[in-house]
Design a protein around this motif. Structure first.
Motif, short mmCIF file in Angstrom:
data_model
loop_
_atom_site.label_atom_id
_atom_site.label_comp_id
_atom_site.label_asym_id
_atom_site.label_seq_id
_atom_site.Cartn_x
_atom_site.Cartn_y
_atom_site.Cartn_z
N GLY A 90 -0.43 10.42 -12.68
CA GLY A 90 -1.45 9.62 -12.90
C GLY A 90 -2.83 9.81 -13.86
O GLY A 90 -3.50 8.95 -13.60
N THR A 91 -2.48 11.34 -14.29
CA THR A 91 -3.57 11.86 -14.87
C THR A 91 -3.65 11.64 -16.75
O THR A 91 -2.76 12.64 -17.16
CB THR A 91 -3.92 12.26 -14.54
N THR A 194 -9.65 -5.75 -8.16
CA THR A 194 -9.21 -4.49 -9.17
C THR A 194 -10.00 -3.52 -8.86
O THR A 194 -11.10 -4.61 -8.75
CB THR A 194 -8.04 -4.51 -9.87
N THR A 195 -10.20 -3.25 -8.98
CA THR A 195 -11.19 -2.04 -8.77
C THR A 195 -11.53 -0.57 -10.38
O THR A 195 -10.18 -0.19 -10.48
CB THR A 195 -11.14 -0.81 -7.63
N VAL A 196 -12.07 -0.81 -11.69
CA VAL A 196 -12.10 0.13 -12.71
C VAL A 196 -13.06 0.54 -12.66
O VAL A 196 -14.59 0.40 -12.78
CB VAL A 196 -11.88 -0.69 -13.83
N VAL A 197 -13.50 2.12 -12.19
CA VAL A 197 -14.73 3.19 -12.01
C VAL A 197 -14.79 3.96 -13.04
O VAL A 197 -14.19 4.75 -13.33
CB VAL A 197 -14.49 3.63 -10.50
N PHE A 216 -8.23 2.68 -11.13
CA PHE A 216 -8.59 3.31 -12.17
C PHE A 216 -9.41 3.79 -11.97
O PHE A 216 -10.90 3.54 -11.70
CB PHE A 216 -9.11 1.97 -13.61
N TRP A 217 -9.62 5.09 -12.25
CA TRP A 217 -11.13 5.79 -12.68
C TRP A 217 -10.46 7.06 -13.55
O TRP A 217 -10.23 7.61 -13.75
CB TRP A 217 -11.38 6.50 -11.51
N VAL A 236 -5.19 6.61 -12.67
CA VAL A 236 -4.33 5.32 -12.35
C VAL A 236 -3.37 5.29 -11.23
O VAL A 236 -2.49 6.07 -11.20
CB VAL A 236 -3.68 5.01 -13.55
N ALA A 237 -4.01 4.46 -10.06
CA ALA A 237 -3.48 3.98 -9.23
C ALA A 237 -1.22 3.70 -9.35
O ALA A 237 -1.29 3.21 -10.56
CB ALA A 237 -3.88 3.10 -8.15
#
Length: 388
Positions: A90-91, A194-197, A216-217, A236-237
């Motif tokens: 997921g990276t 939904t969290t986007v960091v 998302f980070w 990404v999850a």
């Protein structure tokens, strides 16, 4: 919860000694005080040499390099993910945090009724990416908020019934404090947000760079991870991975994320391939010692500046290698004035430092890195007395 240190002007501590061999690892101009590592980073010599060797491969046999590039990128990505504690599946490599933000937001299929919550500490181009796709709600975070709980409560208070996404800094660029704490991310998830960091400053600076369980980070590797410029990652999850689409279609689209977003035809991949060398170098230097040294240097610089009349220290998250102080009212209150002050200090005194605009008085941020010396912060403090 990570308690913030209150903004009380500290007694100037004993300056930390030089990091053994730190300056020799870089090719920076010794006549300039480079106190702004957080903006552009600096590439150590061994990583420069690793990238140069890769470029030599490209020039010697372009066919061989580009045909094997996807597999080599996959191997480099796995090494980076291991350093970050991320899932390699997921990276994916990207060029920078802004590109990652656009990829994440495109994957969310926002409609006209959806809102994205942002803060006024967010990086300008990342916030602009949200504003291009949906209406935004901006949470005003007073730089002097005393602790992480106050930040969390302010963010949660900004939610509206339309909030679908929260786009938050992991470590804020101007004010150098943690915003997207694991507790805040958990509470947002409980509310269905939904969290986007934006973790631009996390890789290399934090022992555990991933911010809790963000959907998302993304983080830059070229700042504190010693990688070449133009090197970042997006994580990404699992539920969202199939939704991520490259900003430009490529021949690798059928592979899906992350390979589909990494393929850029004959782009320069050498920075990505050399990126693991930067994180390996950090590990060889002893990352714990590097972080402690850099944080102590930034703290020393902030303590010196706090003694300059008109400068006010802001709360900070312990352990970070950046510290921020507010400038007097009327100073650097808009982008043009902030840039003019920053560039005048650079031109006249050969000191690189971040000046950021803010109503009621802008701010100044100092960073600590293994190539810095205590006298550079002393020089900045003396210079600022002539300005303020």
């Amino acid at each position: 919860m990570t308690a913030l240190v209150p903004p009380v002007p500290p007694a100037v501590p004993v300056p930390p000694g030089e990091f053994p061999g730190g300056r020799a690892l870089f090719r920076l101009d010794p006549g300039i005080a480079h106190l702004n590592h957080g903006s552009f980073g600096a590439v150590p010599v061994p990583v420069q040499e690793a990238q140069a060797a890769l470029l030599a491969e490209v020039h010697a046999d372009p066919d061989a390099f580009f045909v094997t590039a996807p597999e080599r990128i996959e191997a480099a990505r796995a090494r980076v993910a291991a350093h970050l504690g991320a899932d390699p599946a997921g990276t994916g490599f990207v060029s920078n945090a802004t590109e990652a933000a656009n990829l994440a937001l495109d994957a969310l299929d926002l409609t006209g009724d959806d809102e994205v919550l942002v803060t006024d500490h967010g990086y300008g181009t990342v916030v602009a990416a949200a504003a291009r796709r949906a209406r935004t709600t901006t949470v005003r975070l007073d730089p002097a908020l005393p602790d992480e709980d106050a930040v969390r409560e302010a963010v949660l208070a900004g939610l509206t019934p339309r909030t679908k996404v929260a786009l938050l800094d992991h470590i804020s660029s101007p004010t150098a404090r943690v915003i997207a704490s694991p507790r805040l991310l958990a509470e947002l998830a409980e509310r269905g947000v939904t969290t986007v960091v934006d973790g631009a400053h996390a890789p290399g600076m934090l022992a555990e760079p991933l911010a809790g369980r963000a959907d998302f980070w993304f983080g830059n590797l070229h700042k504190w991870g010693y990688a070449p410029s133009g090197t970042a990652v997006l994580t990404v999850a699992e539920p969202y991975r199939a939704r991520v689409r490259p900003l430009v279609p490529s021949w690798e689209d059928h592979h899906g994320f992350p390979r589909s977003v990494e393929n850029r035809a004959t782009a320069d991949y050498t920075g990505w391939l050399a990126a693991p060398e930067g994180l390996d170098l950090l590990a060889r230097l002893d990352a714990t010692k590097v972080r402690a040294h850099n944080s102590a240097l930034a703290g020393y610089g902030a303590a010196l500046l706090a003694d300059v009349p008109g400068l006010r220290p802001l709360p900070h998250t312990p352990g970070l290698a950046m510290r921020t102080l507010r400038l007097p009212p009327g100073t650097a209150e808009d982008p043009e004035a902030a840039r003019a002050l920053r560039e005048d200090i650079a031109a006249r005194h050969r000191i690189r430092v971040l000046i950021w605009p803010w109503p009621g008085g802008g701010g100044i941020r100092v960073c600590g890195q293994i190539y810095n010396r205590a006298e550079e912060y002393e020089r900045l403090a003396a210079v600022l007395r002539t300005y303020l």
